[in-house]
Enzyme design. Structure first.
Site, PDB file in Angstrom:
ATOM      1  N   LYS A 147       0.866  -1.191   0.000  1.00  0.00           N
ATOM      2  CA  LYS A 147       0.000   0.000   0.000  1.00  0.00           C
ATOM      3  C   LYS A 147       0.902   1.240   0.000  1.00  0.00           C
ATOM      4  O   LYS A 147       1.443   1.630   1.028  1.00  0.00           O
ATOM      5  CB  LYS A 147      -0.896   0.044   1.236  1.00  0.00           C
ATOM      6  CG  LYS A 147      -1.902   1.188   1.159  1.00  0.00           C
ATOM      7  CD  LYS A 147      -2.495   1.533   2.501  1.00  0.00           C
ATOM      8  CE  LYS A 147      -1.839   2.727   3.159  1.00  0.00           C
ATOM      9  NZ  LYS A 147      -1.784   3.993   2.405  1.00  0.00           N
ATOM     10  N   GLY A 176       5.961   5.211   9.419  1.00  0.00           N
ATOM     11  CA  GLY A 176       4.903   6.203   9.573  1.00  0.00           C
ATOM     12  C   GLY A 176       5.036   6.897  10.916  1.00  0.00           C
ATOM     13  O   GLY A 176       6.104   6.902  11.536  1.00  0.00           O
ATOM     14  N   SER A 177       3.928   7.458  11.377  1.00  0.00           N
ATOM     15  CA  SER A 177       3.976   8.215  12.632  1.00  0.00           C
ATOM     16  C   SER A 177       3.901   7.287  13.840  1.00  0.00           C
ATOM     17  O   SER A 177       3.480   6.130  13.729  1.00  0.00           O
ATOM     18  CB  SER A 177       2.795   9.189  12.681  1.00  0.00           C
ATOM     19  OG  SER A 177       1.592   8.439  12.802  1.00  0.00           O
ATOM     20  N   GLY A 225       1.807   3.759  14.360  1.00  0.00           N
ATOM     21  CA  GLY A 225       2.520   2.564  14.818  1.00  0.00           C
ATOM     22  C   GLY A 225       1.838   1.915  16.009  1.00  0.00           C
ATOM     23  O   GLY A 225       1.681   0.685  16.067  1.00  0.00           O
ATOM     24  N   GLU A 252       8.901   1.615  11.909  1.00  0.00           N
ATOM     25  CA  GLU A 252       9.929   2.659  11.821  1.00  0.00           C
ATOM     26  C   GLU A 252       9.158   3.981  11.929  1.00  0.00           C
ATOM     27  O   GLU A 252       8.455   4.389  11.015  1.00  0.00           O
ATOM     28  CB  GLU A 252      10.675   2.470  10.496  1.00  0.00           C
ATOM     29  CG  GLU A 252      11.467   3.624   9.972  1.00  0.00           C
ATOM     30  CD  GLU A 252      12.380   4.244  10.978  1.00  0.00           C
ATOM     31  OE1 GLU A 252      12.848   3.565  11.891  1.00  0.00           O
ATOM     32  OE2 GLU A 252      12.589   5.449  10.857  1.00  0.00           O
ATOM     33  N   CYS A 262      12.489  11.410   8.754  1.00  0.00           N
ATOM     34  CA  CYS A 262      12.434  11.067  10.179  1.00  0.00           C
ATOM     35  C   CYS A 262      13.805  11.201  10.798  1.00  0.00           C
ATOM     36  O   CYS A 262      13.925  11.242  12.017  1.00  0.00           O
ATOM     37  CB  CYS A 262      11.790   9.722  10.430  1.00  0.00           C
ATOM     38  SG  CYS A 262      12.307   8.461   9.336  1.00  0.00           S
ATOM     39  N   GLU A 294       7.537  15.895  17.135  1.00  0.00           N
ATOM     40  CA  GLU A 294       7.992  15.841  15.742  1.00  0.00           C
ATOM     41  C   GLU A 294       7.137  16.783  14.893  1.00  0.00           C
ATOM     42  O   GLU A 294       5.917  16.632  14.830  1.00  0.00           O
ATOM     43  CB  GLU A 294       7.896  14.412  15.205  1.00  0.00           C
ATOM     44  CG  GLU A 294       8.543  14.269  13.842  1.00  0.00           C
ATOM     45  CD  GLU A 294       8.571  12.835  13.330  1.00  0.00           C
ATOM     46  OE1 GLU A 294       7.571  12.122  13.486  1.00  0.00           O
ATOM     47  OE2 GLU A 294       9.607  12.440  12.751  1.00  0.00           O
TER      48      GLU A 294
HETATM   49  C1  UN1 Z   1      13.205   8.569   6.588  1.00  0.00           C
HETATM   50  O1  UN1 Z   1      13.168   9.778   6.667  1.00  0.00           O
HETATM   51  O2  UN1 Z   1      12.214   7.873   6.841  1.00  0.00           O
HETATM   52  O3  UN1 Z   1      19.255   8.634   6.463  1.00  0.00           O
HETATM   53  C2  UN1 Z   1      14.377   7.831   6.101  1.00  0.00           C
HETATM   54  C3  UN1 Z   1      18.475   9.270   5.771  1.00  0.00           C
HETATM   55  C4  UN1 Z   1      17.795   8.593   4.612  1.00  0.00           C
HETATM   56  C5  UN1 Z   1      16.592   7.880   5.061  1.00  0.00           C
HETATM   57  C6  UN1 Z   1      15.584   8.679   5.784  1.00  0.00           C
HETATM   58  N1  UN1 Z   1      18.726   7.667   4.023  1.00  0.00           N
HETATM   59  O4  UN1 Z   1      18.212  10.430   6.004  1.00  0.00           O
END
Ligand code: UN1
Length: 499
Positions: free
Chosen positions: A178, A231-232, A236, A253, A287, A388
């Site tokens: 998805k 996702g957030s 999660g 993650e 993230c 965040e």
């Molecule tokens: C993300 O923002 O979910 O290390 C991953 C990094 C990238 C991956 C970010 N290779 O900033």
């Protein structure tokens, strides 16, 4: 620009392109200039059920394809991604908004991951060990698990699907994918190339649509034993809760509130470059982005004025133009959320040093642009230093010494990335030991993880799993221990015997 205008796209189930059972659709709209890029099926639980059934059936054959052969398909996929890199890069600047060099980097991560996992087809190592008993052989092997539900975000629309789908496939699992509703066209292209690479019908299926209708059904589906989600934190938690009845394997993650520490002895120009790149790259929508900068007091003022001057020089614009430094944020909701945090920061008493407003003029009104924003004199407990924001906003926090810097860096619920700029090797090693995060950079910003090392975080960033590198194999396989007794007699292990 090579996208196909407002063409209508379909789900991909069992090797066929099909509409959603409901016949409903949604549009993919560029955050850069409002262009409609495609119309996609707004799927529901029935579509997920069809895809899961097909994927379950396809698993019985796919798991028997020798892993090196599965790897060869991924190798071909990596080659196709490389051949189509320019097209995918351009499309990403339109559909997701990031600037061209970053979009190219996103595609490159997927190429790297696919080559890496292609090679894994000839490893997938288990262990062999001696037995306690004579004439007995012990080993362990990785087994595929079954259908993997892959739920991906919009911020790395080619890279993140590859982190999940490439290892899941090489391990012998099948997929219901998805893609994010903000970037369905890139998800679509990803799968078209997988099919061109030779993935058999039913092994990878795509169901477009939202989290409530498609994602939730995947998470609760009894024939989807693995869910991998980026996702957030809120999503999660929901996923873990809703998957609990099926005791699913869940890989999460989630968020970050990553900090860069700058000590008095740091190379300040280097630190400033690292901060600008980590805070404002991808418009802060990683993230791993640096949304806090923890600065020792001796260099605080110099660094703050350096950063303000540099941030004000960054050029906002559409990602496909060469002189753009910072692209749009993903959608109107994101723009509103980011702007609301500016007000929160002001109300909390932080000092707005620059930015803090929606950018307009020069065509920017057609998209969602926010000025790179720096807050100074931020208290570590303020909301802008704890929550965040996922936008181009970062908070400067003044500290007295190294110990306070580490305490502040760790003083959040998340634990994804972390960084320290210092020339003192002893402090660098202490930071490598004491920062409670899945990633620590020394003399580099918080972004830029490479595909062959574990990626993920501590605390509320996830649930203890890692993707990328060898760690990804643990998400997508189960261990089986195998004992072969070739003594020709019944040998009783774990029974005290004289021999
Ligand atoms: C993300 O923002 O979910 O290390 C991953 C990094 C990238 C991956 C970010 N290779 O900033």
């Amino acid at each position: 620009m090579t996208v196909t205008g407002a063409r209508t796209f379909k789900n991909f189930i069992g090797g066929e392109w099909v509409d959603a059972a409901s016949g409903e659709t949604f549009e993919s709209v560029s955050p850069a200039d409002g262009e409609t890029l495609g119309v996609f099926p707004k799927s529901g639980p029935e579509d997920v059920d069809r895809a899961a059934a097909v994927a379950k059936q396809a698993f019985e054959e796919w798991r028997l394809v020798p892993a090196p052969k599965r790897g060869e398909i991924l190798f071909r996929f990596a080659q196709l991604l490389a051949e189509h890199k320019a097209e995918l890069t351009d499309l990403m600047t339109h559909e997701m908004g990031k600037v061209k060099p970053e979009a190219g980097g996103d595609v490159q991560e997927a190429i790297d991951m696919s080559y890496y996992m292609a090679g894994e087809g000839r490893r997938l190592w288990g262990q062999t060990t001696p037995s306690e008993l004579r004439d007995k052989f012990n080993m362990s092997v990785r087994m595929p698990i079954g259908v993997v539900g892959v739920i991906t975000p919009w911020n790395f629309p080619i890279a993140i699907p590859s982190w999940k789908i490439a290892p899941a496939l090489v391990c012998g699992n099948t997929i219901v994918f998805k893609p994010a509703t903000d970037t369905p066209l890139l998800g679509e292209r990803f799968v078209e190339l997988l099919v061109e690479a030779g993935v058999p019908a039913g092994v990878v299926n795509v169901v477009h649509g939202g989290g409530a209708a498609v994602g939730d059904r995947l998470v609760r589906h009894p024939d989807v034993p693995v869910i991998t989600l980026t996702g957030s934190r809120e999503t999660g938690v929901q996923v873990m809760r809703n998957a609990a009845d099926c005791l699913k394997h869940i890989h999460l993650e989630l968020g970050g509130k990553n900090a860069i520490i700058v000590l008095d002895d740091a190379d300040l120009d280097l630190a400033a470059d690292g901060i600008l790149w980590s805070a404002f790259g991808t418009s802060g929508q990683r993230c791993t982005a640096a949304s806090r900068v923890i600065v020792q007091e001796g260099v605080y003022d110099a660094l703050a004025s350096h950063l303000v001057a540099a941030a004000e020089k960054l050029r906002l614009g559409v990602g496909w133009e060469d002189d753009t430094d910072v692209g749009p944020v993903i959608n109107e909701g994101a723009l509103e959320k980011i702007h609301s945090y500016t007000q929160i920061g002001i109300d909390e008493g932080a000092k707005l040093l620059t930015g803090g407003e929606v950018a307009s003029g020069n065509g920017l009104d057609k998209g969602f642009y926010y000025r790179p924003t720096l807050f100074g004199d931020v208290d570590p407990q303020m909301r802008i230093a704890q929550e965040e924001i996922f936008g181009p906003t970062t908070a400067l926090i003044r500290v007295e010494d190294f110990d306070e810097a580490v305490r502040v860096s760790n003083g959040i619920r998340y634990g994804l990335s972390s960084s320290i700029f210092t020339r003192d090797v002893n402090k660098a090693f202490r930071a490598m030991r004491d920062l409670v995060a899945g990633i620590t950079y020394v003399n580099a910003g918080t972004i830029g993880a490479e595909v062959h090392l574990p990626f993920g975080g501590t605390k509320d960033t996830g649930n203890g799993h890692r993707e990328a590198g060898q760690a990804a194999l643990d998400v997508f396989t189960e261990w089986k221990s195998i004992y072969v007794d070739y003594s020709g007699k019944l040998q009783k292990a774990q029974i005290d015997t004289a021999s």
